[in-house]
Design a protein around this motif. Structure first.
Motif, short mmCIF file in Angstrom:
data_model
loop_
_atom_site.label_atom_id
_atom_site.label_comp_id
_atom_site.label_asym_id
_atom_site.label_seq_id
_atom_site.Cartn_x
_atom_site.Cartn_y
_atom_site.Cartn_z
N ASP A 1 -19.73 26.84 -10.70
CA ASP A 1 -18.79 26.31 -11.69
C ASP A 1 -19.15 24.86 -12.07
O ASP A 1 -19.28 23.99 -11.21
CB ASP A 1 -17.38 26.35 -11.11
CG ASP A 1 -16.33 25.94 -12.15
OD1 ASP A 1 -16.52 26.26 -13.33
OD2 ASP A 1 -15.33 25.31 -11.76
N GLY A 2 -19.33 24.64 -13.39
CA GLY A 2 -19.64 23.31 -13.90
C GLY A 2 -21.11 22.99 -13.95
O GLY A 2 -21.50 21.97 -14.53
N GLU A 3 -21.96 23.85 -13.39
CA GLU A 3 -23.40 23.61 -13.42
C GLU A 3 -24.00 24.12 -14.73
O GLU A 3 -23.32 24.72 -15.56
CB GLU A 3 -24.06 24.29 -12.21
CG GLU A 3 -23.57 23.75 -10.87
CD GLU A 3 -24.24 24.44 -9.69
OE1 GLU A 3 -25.18 25.24 -9.93
OE2 GLU A 3 -23.83 24.19 -8.54
#
Length: 370
Positions: A166-168
């Motif tokens: 998540d968020g990468e």
């Protein structure tokens, strides 16, 4: 669990009865009907069902489309466009389609036949409804099963991968793909695939019509399998592209919600490997909401989501059959397909509940019943 399954199966009967009553009542108050359809065919103003979608049917709205000499009579009739026709002929049409009896009598007779799966004959196809359903079902089942299988095989691993990253960068660029897939309807993808790969303007790699070739019976077993998948690649691809986005985000959000819970922190603090935590603890709880959507996803793809795909790729399946029946007011086909759709939908809902219990045996539906 067995007692719960039996109760759910018994509940199918009143549910099915209620749905049939509501739809029968709605049909009685809706304008148009098979008698009007027959009159429009006699007067030359009938329009093909798919012509209404394509916009090519103008006869019913064109002034003066009525044949000369018809419609100038004074015979009063409750049917639109029946002026000038012999009242005795109208009565014969009513008797032909069963409208010479009161509505409640027709409904009771219909239910008696439906108990033994006797749906009667189509008004306009001169075939039994059961035979029509059997003929069209393989196409819809092929689309529904392969699409649902591929959607789940793609969406669940992708959603899990997005949740742990998540968020990468991986999460960001896959989210762009998911947003595009969710924003564009599957029939637009289908048109794009036709243009690119089915001889529209560029490549001519895949066939455009049907699920098999005309010489399918002459092919070997391997040749039949290859020919079948050769025809199904484009329509299934269009459905998968338009259907995987929602399930991917549902899986991701479900896993993210579970990852932040206390039992996951406890499992990690005990030194368990990340894969063991993810698939041994989080997976079982996070997948419940995904499994809950399986019955509706399958039925939606099987009978409704594939309708435009069937039209674009000339696949004669259940979705197209039901659509044409509604447009043409072919009541035996309408109620026959509704009956089949409802039974399958209720059974798939029961299968979803059983899958709940298989994934998490702690769920006991009998204990939750009052």
């Amino acid at each position: 669990m067995l007692a719960y399954i039996i109760r759910r199966l018994l509940l199918i009967i009143p549910t099915l009865f209620g749905i049939m009553v509501i739809n029968f009542a709605v049909v009685q108050f809706s304008p148009g009907g098979p008698v009007e359809q027959a009159i429009s065919q006699i007067q030359g103003t009938a329009v093909d069902a798919t012509a209404r979608v394509s916009g090519s049917g103008q006869a019913e709205t064109t002034p003066g489309a009525q044949k000369p000499g018809i419609g100038s009579g004074s015979a009063a009739s409750k049917y639109r466009g029946a002026r000038g026709l012999d009242p005795e002929f109208i009565k014969e049409l009513e008797k032909l389609y069963g409208f010479d009896k009161p509505a409640h009598i027709r409904f009771i007779e219909m239910l008696k036949k439906y108990v033994v799966f006797d749906f009667g004959e189509s008004f306009f196809r001169d075939r039994k409804v059961v035979d029509l359903v059997i003929d069209k079902m393989p196409v819809s089942i092929s689309l529904g099963l392969w699409t649902t299988l591929l959607v789940y095989l793609i969406s669940i691993p992708l959603g899990i991968a997005k949740s742990v990253r998540d968020g990468e960068g991986f999460d960001i660029w896959t989210s762009v793909v998911v947003i595009i897939g969710n924003a564009i309807p599957n029939f637009l993808f289908a048109i794009l695939l036709v243009v690119l790969f089915a001889g529209g303007s560029f490549l001519d790699i895949f066939p455009l019509r049907g699920i098999t070739s005309p010489n399918w019976d002459e092919l070997s077993i391997i040749g039949k399998v290859l020919d079948y998948f050769h025809h199904m690649i484009l329509p299934i691809t269009a459905l998968v592209i338009g259907g995987f986005a929602g399930l991917t985000m549902l899986t991701k959000n479900s896993f993210i919600e579970e990852i932040n819970k206390q039992y996951v922190v406890t499992a990690r603090s005990k030194g368990l490997e990340e894969k063991r935590v993810l698939y041994g603890h989080i997976f079982r709880n996070a997948m419940l909401i995904v499994i809950a959507g399986f019955p509706s996803a399958f039925i939606g793809i099987l009978f409704t989501g594939a309708m435009l795909i069937e039209i674009i790729f000339s696949l004669d399946g259940m979705g197209l059959l039901a659509f044409e029946a509604v447009i043409n007011r072919d009541y035996p086909v309408m109620f026959g397909t509704l009956y089949v759709f409802t039974i399958l939908g209720l059974i798939m809902a029961l299968i979803g509940d059983i899958a709940y219990h298989v994934v998490d045996p702690r769920i006991d539906f009998e204990a939750n019943e009052v």
